[in-house]
Motif scaffolding. Structure first.
Motif, PDB file in Angstrom:
ATOM      1  N   UNK A 521       0.833  -1.197   0.000  1.00 49.98           N
ATOM      2  CA  UNK A 521       0.000   0.000   0.000  1.00 49.98           C
ATOM      3  C   UNK A 521       0.867   1.247   0.000  1.00 49.98           C
ATOM      4  N   UNK A 522       0.269   2.363  -0.424  1.00 52.35           N
ATOM      5  CA  UNK A 522       0.994   3.626  -0.390  1.00 52.35           C
ATOM      6  C   UNK A 522       1.346   4.001   1.049  1.00 52.35           C
ATOM      7  N   UNK A 523       0.467   3.695   2.006  1.00 53.62           N
ATOM      8  CA  UNK A 523       0.778   3.989   3.398  1.00 53.62           C
ATOM      9  C   UNK A 523       2.056   3.311   3.853  1.00 53.62           C
ATOM     10  N   UNK A 524       2.248   2.053   3.449  1.00 55.84           N
ATOM     11  CA  UNK A 524       3.461   1.330   3.819  1.00 55.84           C
ATOM     12  C   UNK A 524       4.695   1.918   3.161  1.00 55.84           C
ATOM     13  N   UNK A 525       4.570   2.212   1.867  1.00 58.48           N
ATOM     14  CA  UNK A 525       5.751   2.694   1.145  1.00 58.48           C
ATOM     15  C   UNK A 525       6.099   4.119   1.547  1.00 58.48           C
ATOM     16  N   UNK A 526       5.096   4.907   1.937  1.00 54.83           N
ATOM     17  CA  UNK A 526       5.391   6.272   2.374  1.00 54.83           C
ATOM     18  C   UNK A 526       6.217   6.259   3.654  1.00 54.83           C
ATOM     19  N   UNK A 550       3.813  10.412  -4.149  1.00 60.83           N
ATOM     20  CA  UNK A 550       2.721   9.516  -4.523  1.00 60.83           C
ATOM     21  C   UNK A 550       2.273   9.788  -5.965  1.00 60.83           C
ATOM     22  N   UNK A 551       2.136  11.059  -6.317  1.00 64.88           N
ATOM     23  CA  UNK A 551       1.730  11.412  -7.682  1.00 64.88           C
ATOM     24  C   UNK A 551       2.765  10.951  -8.692  1.00 64.88           C
ATOM     25  N   UNK A 552       4.035  11.015  -8.309  1.00 63.03           N
ATOM     26  CA  UNK A 552       5.092  10.580  -9.232  1.00 63.03           C
ATOM     27  C   UNK A 552       5.036   9.067  -9.449  1.00 63.03           C
ATOM     28  N   UNK A 564      -4.245   2.861  -4.402  1.00 62.88           N
ATOM     29  CA  UNK A 564      -3.567   2.833  -3.115  1.00 62.88           C
ATOM     30  C   UNK A 564      -2.420   1.830  -3.059  1.00 62.88           C
ATOM     31  N   UNK A 565      -2.247   1.022  -4.108  1.00 62.44           N
ATOM     32  CA  UNK A 565      -1.189   0.016  -4.113  1.00 62.44           C
ATOM     33  C   UNK A 565      -0.076   0.408  -5.078  1.00 62.44           C
ATOM     34  N   UNK A 566       1.158   0.148  -4.653  1.00 64.01           N
ATOM     35  CA  UNK A 566       2.349   0.422  -5.456  1.00 64.01           C
ATOM     36  C   UNK A 566       3.073  -0.907  -5.662  1.00 64.01           C
ATOM     37  N   UNK A 567       3.481  -1.175  -6.898  1.00 68.34           N
ATOM     38  CA  UNK A 567       4.165  -2.429  -7.206  1.00 68.34           C
ATOM     39  C   UNK A 567       5.676  -2.225  -7.219  1.00 68.34           C
TER      40      UNK A 567
END
Length: 822
Positions: A521-526, A550-552, A564-567
């Motif tokens: 998730x974006x929360x984890x990666x942030x 996040x936008x990038x 909300x998910x990033x790979x």
């Protein structure tokens, strides 16, 4: 009894709410207190701690911070604004020291309790308090003053002991009738302290079996020496009953041992998880390992005593249960071996990005100290490097006892020098460890790559192993390091750190080596990005910074919907749109630039940094400070670049060509800003900060000019300065006054495009920036040619192929000019 939360009571009185809001805002914690009010109250006020030492309180603080992070990441936001706020709160707890945040919140709750009892004495408090639902105590000092962080840390006042200062805080306890009664606050305890206490309790219960064992032995001898068969039969029945009772008690003791062992192993796994996060820069307390070792030592004492009693029970054999008894004995022996083996860990990890032919260090520790007497004949620990596949096969083989030292060297994927070390026991702190201070990886064997795999994606691990003798049987122990990536050149470092950062942040505590998810998730990666950047640069990212990142990362989202998910591929494999590099390469280059050349300015909040060109332009045009307002932003188009955006004399925004680390090796960024007189006022990086004069903002970072001394060789010193033209028509330059002097010959004077004095392209088509040495005559042939070429540029169609060649010629002419300031 009322279930109203403490914060609701405080917020129902304007004066109390105002006072507590001011208190929490001192550390920026008000929003955190507001968003998670019930959870914070329940979590802190019902926990058990022992504030009789700084290390114990520190451990509680770290555990609280980890629980707080998980709570924030698991919180479902109902609207977009709240989502941003949760991300900002994650950033807040990353940049605030754990102990500072915890003690401030805890002291805040104590203040709230005091206020609540003072304002509404008839209202009973919620049944939280300090591990006793009936005792709702407000922790205040002896004179009604709230307990502060120093008291929580066990700092004693004059003439008192630390333990007394921590444990004897007097509170005001309200019962259901609302009567105030002085009460001594219950002494809290840590989870591991509870485990330690339980082990002691079970061990004491086990010790009582010694008397039963002694009685059993006497009955057995009486039976053997009995002359009367009737007496012998009666003694035999008694013997069977006593032995059965004793074995049952021993089984109950063993049943109590197993969950305690699991609790300690879980704590050790959590410690190793924290160790992995520390590889990304997270806060990490190594002192926690001492508490874990104490539990290991007590467990070992417990199981050794249990094993001793069982073996002594064998002197009273009973044929009807020998097989069952022997199975029980085997279970205890296996439990002891597992305990001994699981206590062997890597306490100082090797570098996770490892370059061949480069020295590195690591150390392993056995968390049993002197318990088994192994320190009297310390074993030698050896080390090899394993590939991910080899590590998976090795772990799949099962228990530690199946490993043979002779088979391990053949499973190595490389050659390591200085890969053996003897274990040493330190009597003062009971640490039993082996240090590898001078290892060096000479060779590495790589697996065949599939598809788009690269050597920077390949994970290895160091395997440390040793053999020793415990209770007359040989035991072999081993442990794996965190995954490492092996490189042979510095240009492989960025992608290697992507592999390690992802693994450290998102790997499960228990896993097959070194399996990790490819989607988070974006929360984890942030949190991971914030931890990494904050630890490298000493200042965490803001909510606005994280939103920009996040936008990038969401570059493929054409419809504008938020995913909300990033790979893993988005993170470091796929190139950014219209760029020749990935998100991670861009982020890593900025982090390295900031760490190496801009740390003081970034920490002081002088660099906006993560903001796109359009928003930077919009912010500058909206600024009240007008012409000369500027900000610093990281370049989107150049790796590790930073640029200045400013409002020019026409009221539009000009973007200077980015500078990189090579430029700052010649002239620092603050000195470049000092050179450019068109820069007047720094645009604030935060809405709560006022605009600052250029010299006020960067004056402390300027390089002090050398003292003026006369040279005896007749040479006149020169100074390099940055200039930007204010108008393409006049050729006038902003930044440095002009002084006539004779120009030297022009042959071979080009500095190259890498130079900080090379052309700085402006967004204003009428202005072509140049950094140069001034000539003595502004109407020289070169200046004339430059102006003629600029006119040609202005009259050439934008899509004409010759335009690039003309621009290149202009830069060459400008680079051939010279300047010498006074």
């Amino acid at each position: 009894m009322s279930s109203m939360s403490l914060w609701k009571r405080i917020s129902s009185h304007a004066d109390c709410e105002q006072r507590m809001t001011a208190y929490y805002n001192k550390k920026g914690l008000f929003d955190l207190r507001l968003c998670l009010a019930p959870w914070i109250e329940e979590r802190i006020m019902s926990e058990q701690i022992t504030p009789n030492s700084a290390s114990q309180l520190e451990r509680v603080a770290f555990k609280f911070i980890e629980d707080l992070k998980q709570k924030l990441l698991s919180t479902r936001a109902s609207d977009q604004i709240l989502k941003y706020r949760l991300v900002e709160l994650c950033a807040l707890i990353q940049r605030t020291p754990a102990l500072e945040l915890y003690t401030h919140l805890r002291s805040g709750l104590q203040r709230e309790l005091q206020l609540a009892t003072a304002v509404v004495p008839s209202m009973p408090l919620n049944t939280y308090n300090m591990n006793n639902a009936a005792d709702a105590a407000a922790a205040v000092g002896m004179n009604g003053i709230c307990v502060d962080a120093s008291e929580l840390l066990g700092v004693a006042g004059p003439g008192s002991s630390p333990v007394a200062a921590a444990g004897m805080s007097v509170g005001i306890m309200h019962n259901m009738a609302g009567n105030a009664t002085p009460a001594v606050m219950v002494t809290p305890k840590v989870e591991l302290y509870d485990v330690h206490h339980q082990i002691v309790q079970r061990y004491n219960e086990l010790s009582t079996c010694s008397e039963s064992l002694k009685s059993l032995g006497q009955t057995y001898h009486y039976m053997l020496s009995a002359q009367n068969p009737a007496d012998a039969e009666q003694l035999f029945k008694r013997l069977v009953e006593d032995r059965t009772s004793l074995v049952a008690r021993l089984r109950r003791s063993f049943m109590c041992y197993e969950p305690l062992h699991e609790l300690v192993i879980t704590e050790l796994k959590n410690w190793r998880r924290q160790q992995a996060l520390a590889g990304n820069g997270a806060q990490f307390s190594e002192n926690m390992l001492d508490d874990i070792q104490r539990c290991f030592e007590m467990l070992e004492t417990f199981v050794t005593h249990l094993l001793s009693v069982l073996k002594e029970t064998l002197v009273v054999p009973l044929m009807n249960d020998d097989l069952d008894f022997n199975y029980f004995l085997d279970q205890v022996q296996v439990a002891q071996k597992n305990l001994v083996c699981s206590a062997f860990i890597v306490d100082k990890q090797p570098p996770q990005v490892m370059k061949t032919n480069t020295r590195f260090a690591a150390s392993v520790r056995w968390l049993l100290g002197s318990q088994l007497g192994i320190h009297l004949n310390p074993p030698t620990v050896d080390c090899i490097i394993m590939s991910e596949l080899q590590a998976q096969r090795f772990v799949a083989r099962g228990t530690h006892m199946d490993v043979t030292n002779s088979s391990l060297p053949g499973q190595s994927s490389g050659e390591i020098q200085n890969c053996s070390s003897n274990m040493e026991y330190q009597q003062n702190n009971r640490v039993f460890s082996a240090s590898f201070r001078n290892m060096q990886l000479k060779k590495i064997k790589r697996a065949e790559k599939k598809g788009t795999e690269s050597v920077m994606d390949e994970k290895f691990a160091l395997l440390f192993y040793a053999t020793t003798t415990v209770n007359d049987y040989q035991i072999r122990v081993w442990t794996l390091s965190l995954p490492v990536v092996v490189i042979v050149h510095g240009n492989q470092e960025p992608q290697s750190w992507a592999t390690i950062t992802w693994d450290n942040a998102f790997a499960e505590i228990v896993r097959d080596p070194f399996v990790v998810t490819d989607r988070v998730t974006w929360g984890q990666i942030s949190v991971a990005l914030n931890t990494k950047f904050g630890s490298a640069t000493q200042r965490a990212l803001t909510a606005e910074n994280l939103e920009f990142l996040f936008e990038k990362l969401q570059r493929d989202n054409i419809a504008g919907e938020r995913n909300e998910y990033i790979t893993w591929n988005q993170f470091c494999k796929e190139q950014l749109p219209e760029r020749m590099f990935t998100f991670w390469e861009w982020f890593f280059a900025i982090m390295k630039l900031t760490k190496d050349h801009l740390p003081a300015m970034w920490k002081a909040g002088r660099i906006t940094g993560f903001i796109n060109k359009a928003k930077a332009q919009d912010d500058l045009l909206r600024a009240n400070t007008g012409i000369g307002t500027f900000l610093l932003r990281f370049s989107d188009s150049e790796l590790g670049g930073i640029t200045i955006a400013y409002v020019n004399e026409y009221g539009s925004v000009t973007m200077l060509s980015p500078w990189t680390a090579r430029d700052f090796q010649i002239r620092t960024l603050p000195d470049r800003i000092r050179d450019l007189d068109m820069l007047r006022c720094l645009h604030p990086t935060d809405i709560n900060v006022q605009p600052m004069d250029r010299h006020l903002a960067f004056g402390e970072f300027y390089t002090q000019p050398p003292e003026k001394t006369s040279r005896g060789d007749g040479y006149v010193p020169s100074t390099i300065r940055v200039q930007v033209p204010t108008s393409g028509d006049t050729g006038s330059m902003s930044g440095t006054p002009h002084h006539p002097m004779q120009s030297p010959p022009q042959d071979g004077l080009s500095m190259g495009n890498y130079s900080p004095y090379s052309g700085i392209m402006s967004d204003n088509p009428s202005s072509v920036a140049a950094t140069s040495y001034n000539r003595d005559d502004s109407d020289s042939d070169d200046s004339f040619v430059a102006r003629e070429l600029e006119d040609l540029v202005n009259n050439t169609a934008p899509d004409d192929p010759i335009l690039d060649q003309i621009s290149y010629t202009i830069r060459n002419v400008q680079e051939a000019q010279w300047m010498m300031p006074t």
